[in-house]
Structures are given as structure tokens and as C-alpha cells.
Design a protein around this motif. Structure first.
Motif, PDB file in Angstrom:
ATOM      1  N   LYS A 101     -25.582 -18.442  47.132  1.00 53.12           N
ATOM      2  CA  LYS A 101     -26.907 -18.671  46.865  1.00 53.12           C
ATOM      3  C   LYS A 101     -27.247 -18.609  45.460  1.00 53.12           C
ATOM      4  N   VAL A 102     -26.769 -17.925  44.501  1.00 51.20           N
ATOM      5  CA  VAL A 102     -27.026 -17.827  43.288  1.00 51.20           C
ATOM      6  C   VAL A 102     -26.509 -19.344  42.744  1.00 51.20           C
ATOM      7  N   HIS A 103     -25.228 -19.716  43.075  1.00 50.47           N
ATOM      8  CA  HIS A 103     -24.723 -21.052  42.793  1.00 50.47           C
ATOM      9  C   HIS A 103     -25.582 -22.181  42.988  1.00 50.47           C
ATOM     10  N   ALA A 104     -26.168 -22.206  44.294  1.00 53.00           N
ATOM     11  CA  ALA A 104     -26.935 -23.039  45.004  1.00 53.00           C
ATOM     12  C   ALA A 104     -28.244 -23.332  44.003  1.00 53.00           C
ATOM     13  N   LYS A 105     -28.790 -22.033  43.742  1.00 51.56           N
ATOM     14  CA  LYS A 105     -30.055 -22.196  42.839  1.00 51.56           C
ATOM     15  C   LYS A 105     -29.735 -22.744  41.380  1.00 51.56           C
ATOM     16  N   LEU A 106     -28.507 -22.392  40.841  1.00 53.13           N
ATOM     17  CA  LEU A 106     -27.992 -22.770  39.566  1.00 53.13           C
ATOM     18  C   LEU A 106     -27.908 -24.380  39.533  1.00 53.13           C
ATOM     19  N   GLU A 107     -27.204 -24.990  40.640  1.00 49.23           N
ATOM     20  CA  GLU A 107     -27.132 -26.330  40.707  1.00 49.23           C
ATOM     21  C   GLU A 107     -28.477 -27.046  40.824  1.00 49.23           C
ATOM     22  N   GLU A 108     -29.442 -26.536  41.473  1.00 52.52           N
ATOM     23  CA  GLU A 108     -30.831 -27.354  41.640  1.00 52.52           C
ATOM     24  C   GLU A 108     -31.308 -27.354  39.949  1.00 52.52           C
ATOM     25  N   GLY A 109     -31.062 -26.564  38.869  1.00 53.15           N
ATOM     26  CA  GLY A 109     -31.583 -26.598  37.808  1.00 53.15           C
ATOM     27  C   GLY A 109     -30.645 -27.331  36.833  1.00 53.15           C
TER      28      GLY A 109
ATOM     29  N   HIS B  72     -30.001 -30.577  36.314  1.00 59.10           N
ATOM     30  CA  HIS B  72     -30.744 -31.645  35.804  1.00 59.10           C
ATOM     31  C   HIS B  72     -31.632 -31.312  34.306  1.00 59.10           C
ATOM     32  N   GLU B  73     -31.976 -30.105  34.422  1.00 52.69           N
ATOM     33  CA  GLU B  73     -32.747 -29.739  33.173  1.00 52.69           C
ATOM     34  C   GLU B  73     -31.726 -29.023  32.051  1.00 52.69           C
ATOM     35  N   SER B  74     -30.510 -28.941  32.336  1.00 52.15           N
ATOM     36  CA  SER B  74     -29.587 -28.149  31.460  1.00 52.15           C
ATOM     37  C   SER B  74     -29.130 -29.388  30.388  1.00 52.15           C
ATOM     38  N   PRO B  75     -29.266 -29.014  29.137  1.00 55.83           N
ATOM     39  CA  PRO B  75     -28.925 -29.782  28.017  1.00 55.83           C
ATOM     40  C   PRO B  75     -27.539 -30.164  27.963  1.00 55.83           C
ATOM     41  N   MET B  76     -26.522 -29.112  28.654  1.00 56.37           N
ATOM     42  CA  MET B  76     -25.382 -29.727  28.616  1.00 56.37           C
ATOM     43  C   MET B  76     -25.017 -30.979  29.693  1.00 56.37           C
ATOM     44  N   TYR B  77     -25.896 -31.109  30.679  1.00 60.33           N
ATOM     45  CA  TYR B  77     -25.379 -31.734  31.655  1.00 60.33           C
ATOM     46  C   TYR B  77     -26.294 -33.234  31.810  1.00 60.33           C
ATOM     47  N   ASN B  78     -27.477 -33.085  30.844  1.00 61.41           N
ATOM     48  CA  ASN B  78     -28.403 -34.248  30.824  1.00 61.41           C
ATOM     49  C   ASN B  78     -28.175 -35.116  29.566  1.00 61.41           C
ATOM     50  N   GLY B  79     -26.990 -34.742  28.618  1.00 58.22           N
ATOM     51  CA  GLY B  79     -27.009 -35.438  27.543  1.00 58.22           C
ATOM     52  C   GLY B  79     -27.194 -34.889  26.122  1.00 58.22           C
ATOM     53  N   THR B  80     -28.303 -33.947  26.093  1.00 56.63           N
ATOM     54  CA  THR B  80     -28.957 -33.360  25.020  1.00 56.63           C
ATOM     55  C   THR B  80     -27.963 -33.038  24.184  1.00 56.63           C
ATOM     56  N   ILE B  81     -27.067 -32.155  24.766  1.00 56.79           N
ATOM     57  CA  ILE B  81     -25.995 -31.522  23.910  1.00 56.79           C
ATOM     58  C   ILE B  81     -24.298 -32.388  24.247  1.00 56.79           C
ATOM     59  N   GLN B  82     -23.867 -32.841  22.829  1.00 58.03           N
ATOM     60  CA  GLN B  82     -22.651 -33.346  22.919  1.00 58.03           C
ATOM     61  C   GLN B  82     -21.705 -32.746  22.013  1.00 58.03           C
ATOM     62  N   SER B  83     -22.154 -31.415  21.527  1.00 56.19           N
ATOM     63  CA  SER B  83     -21.051 -30.750  20.590  1.00 56.19           C
ATOM     64  C   SER B  83     -20.157 -30.083  21.781  1.00 56.19           C
ATOM     65  N   ILE B  84     -18.795 -29.486  20.878  1.00 57.03           N
ATOM     66  CA  ILE B  84     -17.798 -28.904  21.618  1.00 57.03           C
ATOM     67  C   ILE B  84     -18.155 -27.486  21.798  1.00 57.03           C
ATOM     68  N   GLY B  85     -17.859 -27.120  22.951  1.00 60.89           N
ATOM     69  CA  GLY B  85     -18.176 -25.673  23.366  1.00 60.89           C
ATOM     70  C   GLY B  85     -17.071 -24.983  23.809  1.00 60.89           C
ATOM     71  N   PRO B  86     -17.165 -23.602  23.851  1.00 59.76           N
ATOM     72  CA  PRO B  86     -16.038 -22.766  23.969  1.00 59.76           C
ATOM     73  C   PRO B  86     -15.348 -22.704  25.514  1.00 59.76           C
TER      74      PRO B  86
ATOM     75  N   THR C  35     -21.369 -24.227  33.602  1.00 58.05           N
ATOM     76  CA  THR C  35     -20.102 -24.942  33.469  1.00 58.05           C
ATOM     77  C   THR C  35     -19.124 -24.167  34.711  1.00 58.05           C
ATOM     78  N   LYS C  36     -19.104 -22.786  34.785  1.00 52.30           N
ATOM     79  CA  LYS C  36     -18.302 -22.287  35.888  1.00 52.30           C
ATOM     80  C   LYS C  36     -18.589 -22.646  37.100  1.00 52.30           C
ATOM     81  N   ILE C  37     -19.921 -23.027  37.730  1.00 52.43           N
ATOM     82  CA  ILE C  37     -20.058 -23.617  38.795  1.00 52.43           C
ATOM     83  C   ILE C  37     -19.777 -24.786  39.121  1.00 52.43           C
ATOM     84  N   VAL C  38     -19.607 -25.603  38.053  1.00 50.66           N
ATOM     85  CA  VAL C  38     -19.169 -27.267  37.963  1.00 50.66           C
ATOM     86  C   VAL C  38     -17.805 -27.014  38.115  1.00 50.66           C
ATOM     87  N   THR C  39     -17.103 -26.452  37.163  1.00 49.90           N
ATOM     88  CA  THR C  39     -15.657 -26.302  36.876  1.00 49.90           C
ATOM     89  C   THR C  39     -14.940 -25.863  37.965  1.00 49.90           C
TER      90      THR C  39
END
Length: 625
Positions: free
Chosen positions: A248-256, A258-272, A280-284
Motif C-alpha cells: 500500500k505504501v509503494h502504491a501511494k508513493l507511485e502516485e506521486g 510525477h511530482e518527484s524531481p528525480m523522475y520528471n527531469g528536474t534533477i539530473q545530477s548523480i545520486g548515491p 528509487t527503491k520502489i522503481v528499481t
């Protein structure tokens, strides 16, 4: 008005504090410039020190005469020795700290040093003449001159924070970013990059249902980080707690997302990669039904908790709604959301092993500016930069730790030889000689070196000599003490090991995998009597050192032989001896990498990514070897 000092340290984080302390204790007059004097060595992320490989680094810092271990012990609210089920090369101390006490203790320590001076301001530019650093100027138009400058800016260089669609400039929550320095360094030929890190949400203890969580207590032992005498666990000890995300937590996170700067292209820097955000965990790891979360208290009396494992740049609403679906957090109240932060860093291959820059003399970089992450990695670079800045301006020999001497040596060699393509974190797997770089013997490895250069005090050195004397006496005892069959066999059987068929020496008993040094201490009264000669506060540490030295003697000796064999390559100096672009018998990539890094030795050349063994052989042939 101009002010003159021997060394200027820019930044009061973990790297800056250790750098200032090291240079000052060696005799330099140090000006420490920081934006906020109430936040020395701020624990911006989790309120803990140590962990796998990181704990070894902290003990090395302490062995050199640094302060991270001492201050961790003074501010510890929980201590654990990780990886006890594995060999001693993997044992790693970790302490949960009161982050407010930690910062206060650092300030008290620095203020007690007569050679450390302070200025609260933002450095805005450098004074550089003929590619030699001469000082800095600040935002308030104050000029400070010095023979060396150490830059430890953390995440503040052009820092940009993200929470969902909201972005704001800053190096840390509620603190401004630093501007101008990156541009100045770029104009002097430095390569500048961007990295990203993140921090989790902070939550209210009063809104947590602890009855649904798994408690994780600390150890009730006399372990501590610092090798020096002194009381640890002086603060109220507190537990951590474990819970898990769910579908349920993962489903709620997935809904958001589109607002994540990591997934809408806002952040393009290298992360750990090894410390991913929750999104990232729920996607990877989309096949995983749950992820572990740790609730860690921020201090001995505060109600603020750090939610380890829930780093995020998602919107505030998405973070809170997701948390309320986690068991035990159904009624959670949030102090502040998690956020991501982008910041400038500089390719560390632009540094020498002393952490002095190649392009500007007497300018040193330490900490996250070099592409690392973690308090411990930053502090390690800080103490090395502080030592070398003092040595350079006093015409003394540079201080460089090799890969078989310290994890700090591995860290710095990796940075300047290989560079980074993501935030660098130390792991035990990065070290070739892990059995030589244990947490139990960092003082034996490094304190004599530090004492020789004038950093470690004589009292610290004498304290080490006393410990080694205790250790050697116990080893001598167990090598010579005879064990009789009739008095021992029943005890051996109770420990799950075979009975004796003849008398043996005590060392033969200790070498059995089923028998520990504490078993021997409890059963053999003569050994316990011998141990009574050792002060109680030192006994556990000495006994563990004896056990490791005896049980792993063969492994240690074998690894020492290998290290000495490969060290021969470190003694073959090649810096500035070759015009690499003309060496056509070396691969194209090898020529390019060798020209860029200009390695000091054949050993360093062999560790450069893209330089093959055959390329190294060509260099050896050209050297007549």
C-alpha cells in the motif's frame, strides 16, 4: 582590514573541524571560517557515526590524533559492534549519537585550542597569485591571508534543495548556499560537476505506536570508538526501532512519482546508488513487497526521530500519506519532510594524494567537494588535508597513507586515481588488505606515524605502548601455559569441541573455532589472574586484540606478504617521466588516462581505470625493468 594566518579552513563541517584541529595541534595558527558557529560538525543526515568500513575510518582518525571518535563517545546514546558473526576484518563499530551534544562538544573542543580562531561569514572569493593561493575574501568584504587554504564546503556550493515541485537555494535546510567559488575555480581550469544526495523525513515520537515496532537495543559492553581512556555512555542510552513499508505504501508513493524531481527531469545530477531514495527503491526493486525502515532518536531527550531508509524528494503530501500506511506510523506527525539537494563537486583526479590541488598550489579540498558522501569519509579527508597543509608551509615531508596502512589511504587513493562517477562511500570490499585494516589495531598502525610527525601526543603514544605490552604479555602466557587433559576435557565437551588426547598449550585451545578468549578468561583461573594486571577499562580491548592476533595469525601474515609484494610497485616513481601521448604501444584509453592523472608510481598507474596490465608492462619495459 587584512588578517594573516598560517592556514585558513573554509567550512565548519566534519572535514573542516578535523582539518582545523590537526593543523592547529601541529602548530599552525588556523582561521576557521563558517556560516554558522552554532552548527559545527552538524549531523545533517542520520545522527550516527560509524558502520561497515566507516567505523574503521573513525578509529583511524582517532589513532592519528583526531577527535571524531572522542566526541562520538561523549555524545553516544547507543553503541553496537556490527558483523560480529563474521571475521574480525568485518567487525565495525557504530554509535547512535545525540546530534546536538555532538555539535556542542565539537565547538567546545575547537574553542579549547589556542591556535584556532573563528570568523562567522561566507567565503566568496579566493586571492590567487601565480597559481598559488594567498587567502580569501568574504561576503562581508573581509580579507584573510594565509599560506594555505583548505576548502571543505560540503553541499553548499550552489546548493539547490527539492521537495516535490518546490525548489529553493540552500546548502542545508534553513541555511543559504555558497556562490562564486565554483566559478572562480572553473576559471582556473578545474572541472566542476553536480551531485545529489538526500535526507529523510523527521517525525514526532509522540505520534509513533512503538508497540507495533521491533526494538533494537544497543550493546551493554565497554566498547568505545576512541582508544584513549575516558568514560563513554555518559548520556541516557536509547533504543532504535524497525518497521517496514508494504504494498500500500509503494502504491501511494507511485502516485506521486510525477511530482518527484528525480523522475520528471528536474534533477539530473548523480545520486548515491547504495543509499537510494524511497522512490528509487520502489522503481528499481519493483519486485520487493517491503523495505526496512529504522527509527533513530536524534538525541537523549528530544522527541525528534530520524526515519532511516525513507530518503525522498517527493511532495510533502505524498510523503505524509505514504508514511501513514506504514505499521506503527498510522498517526504520524512530521517535523519536516525529506528533501533532495544538488551541489557542486570537483573531479578528485585534480588532486594529489596530499589533497592539494594540482592547479593551485597550497589549496586543499576535503569532504563532499571531492565527490564523497558520509561524515566519516569527510572527516578522514579533513585530518589528512590539515596535516599536509601544515607540512607543506613548513617545508616538511608530505603525509600519505598507503592502501595497506589505512582505509583512509584506500579512500584517498581511490579518489585521486580513479575519480568518481557517483557519490563515493567506503566499503570493506574496496580494500585489498582488509585483514590488515581492522578496527582493533588502527592505533598500532597509525599512532606511531602520527606521533612521528608531531600530531599524536606523547601520552597517546605511551598509552599505545602500554597496550601493546599488555597484549604481548598475554600472548606469551598462552603460548607457554600447559593445559592438562583431566582438568579440561569435560569443559571442552560442554563447548562442543573434542576432548584432548594429551596435554597441549593454551594457545592450541584458543585456536579452536568453538573457543573464544572470554571462554578461556572464565575457565582458566591462572589466565584470569594474569589479566588482572590490566586496568579494567582496557581489558576487553586487549583481550579482543589478543584473540584476533592469535586466531588469524596465518591470514594476517599471508596478507602482509602479498601487500609487501605489491608495494614494490609503489616504490617505482614515474611522475613526469613519460610523454604519454607519444607512447603508441600503450592503448589509446591508457595514454589518455595516464596523461590526465600523471600517476606518482607504477602502483598508482596500475589502479587507474582504463590502464590495462599490458600498458603497465610497457611502462616497466621502458624503465628497464
Amino acid at each position: 582590514m587584512d588578517f594573516k594566518y598560517d592556514v585558513i579552513v573554509v567550512g565548519g563541517g566534519h572535514a573542516g573541524c578535523e582539518a582545523a584541529a590537526a593543523a592547529a595541534n601541529m602548530g599552525s595558527k588556523v582561521m576557521l571560517i563558517t556560516m554558522d558557529m552554532s552548527r559545527f560538525a552538524q549531523m545533517s543526515c542520520n545522527p550516527a557515526v560509524g558502520g561497515i568500513a566507516k567505523g574503521q575510518i573513525v578509529r583511524e582518525i582517532d589513532a592519528l590524533g583526531g577527535y571524531m571518535g572522542i566526541i562520538t563517545d561523549k555524545s553516544s546514546i547507543q553503541f553496537r559492534m556490527l558483523n560480529r558473526s563474521k571475521g574480525p576484518a568485518m567487525w565495525s563499530p557504530r554509535a547512535q549519537c545525540d546530534r546536538m551534544v555532538f555539535s556542542d562538544e565539537w565547538r567546545s573542543q575547537l574553542e579549547s585550542m589556542p591556535n584556532v580562531f573563528f570568523w562567522q561569514d561566507t567565503v566568496s572569493d579566493f586571492i590567487i597569485q601565480d597559481n598559488i593561493i594567498k587567502g580569501v575574501t568574504t561576503k562581508n568584504n573581509v580579507t584573510f591571508k594565509a599560506d594555505a587554504v583548505i576548502l571543505t564546503t560540503g553541499t553548499f556550493l550552489n546548493g539547490l534543495m527539492h521537495i516535490g515541485s518546490v525548489s529553493s537555494e540552500g546548502g542545508r535546510v534553513s541555511e543559504p548556499s555558497s556562490k562564486g567559488l565554483s566559478e572562480t575555480l572553473f576559471s582556473h581550469g578545474f572541472t566542476v560537476g553536480r551531485m545529489k544526495t538526500g535526507t529523510p523525513v523527521r517525525i514526532d515520537e509522540r505520534s509513533i505506536d512503538f508497540s507495533k515496532l521491533q526494538e533494537q537495543k544497543g550493546e551493554e559492553t565497554n566498547h568505545r570508538f576512541s582508544y584513549l581512556p575516558g568514560s563513554n555512555k555518559i548520556l541516557k542510552q536509547r533504543s532504535c526501532y524497525i518497521t517496514y513499508t508494504n504494498k500500500k505504501v509503494h502504491a501511494k508513493l507511485e502516485e506521486g512519482l510525477h511530482e518527484s524531481p528525480m523522475y520528471n527531469g528536474t534533477i539530473q545530477s548523480i545520486g548515491p546508488r547504495y543509499c537510494p531514495s524511497i522512490e528509487t527503491k520502489i522503481v528499481t526493486f519493483s519486485d520487493k513487497d517491503r523495505h526496512q525502515l529504522f527509527l533513530e532518536p536524534e538525541g537523549q531527550s528530544t522527541i525528534e526521530y530520524y526515519l532511516n531508509g525513507f530518503s525522498s524528494s517527493l511532495s510533502l503530501n505524498c510523503q505524509v500519506e505514504s508514511l501513514k500506511l506504514v505499521e506503527g506510523l498510522e498517526n504520524v506527525k512530521v517535523f519536516r519532510p525529506g528533501y533532495a539537494i544538488e551541489y557542486d563537486f570537483f573531479d578528485p583526479t585534480q588532486l594529489r594524494h596530499t589533497l592539494e590541488t594540482k592547479y593551485i598550489s597550497n589549496l586543499y579540498f576535503a569532504g563532499q567537494i571531492n565527490g564523497t558522501t558520509g561524515y566519516e569519509e569527510a572527516a578522514a579527508q579533513g585530518i589528512v588535508a590539515g596535516i599536509n597543509a601544515h607540512c607543506k608551509i613548513n617545508n616538511r615531508e608530505e603525509f600519505i597513507l598507503s592502501r595497506d596502512q589505512a582505509y583512509i589511504g584506500v579512500l584517498i587513493d581511490d579518489l585521486v586515481t580513479k575519480g568518481v562517477d557517483e557519490p563515493y562511500r567506503m566499503f570493506t570490499s574496496r580494500a585489498e588488505y582488509r585483514i590488515l585494516l581492522r578496527q582493533d589495531d588502527a592505533d598500532s598502525r597509525l599512532t606511531p606515524l602520527s606521533y612521528k610527525i608531531g600530531l599524536a601526543s606523547k601520552s597517546r603514544y605511551d598509552y599505545l605502548q602500554e597496550k601493546n605490552s599488555f597484549k604481548n604479555e598475554l600472548i606469551k602466557f598462552i603460548r607457554s601455559y600447559s593445559v592438562k587433559m583431566d582438568k579440561t576435557n569435560d569443559w571442552l565437551k560442554s563447548k562442543g569441541t573434542t576432548a584432548l588426547k594429551q596435554g597441549v598449550k593454551l594457545i592450541d585451545i584458543l585456536n579452536r573455532p568453538q573457543i573464544s578468549i572470554m571462554d578461556i578468561y572464565d575457565f582458566f583461573n591462572d589466565f584470569k589472574t594474569k589479566c588482572n594486571e590490566i586496568p579494567e577499562e582496557r581489558l576487553l580491548e586487549v583481550l579482543e586484540s589478543v584473540e584476533v592476533s592469535v586466531k588469524y595469525e596465518g591470514y594476517i601474515n599471508r596478507e602482509r606478504v602479498l601487500a609487501d609484494k605489491y608495494k614494490r610497485l609503489e616504490n617505482i616513481k614515474i611522475k613526469d617521466r613519460f610523454d604519454y601521448p607519444t607512447l603508441l604501444s600503450i592503448s589509446t584509453e591508457g595514454r589518455q588516462k595516464l596523461e590526465k592523472i600523471n600517476p606518482e608510481t607504477i602502483g598508482q598507474a596500475s589502479r587507474i581505470s582504463g590502464v590495462s596490465p599490458s600498458d603497465v608492462n610497457v611502462l616497466l619495459v621502458l624503465l628497464g625493468r
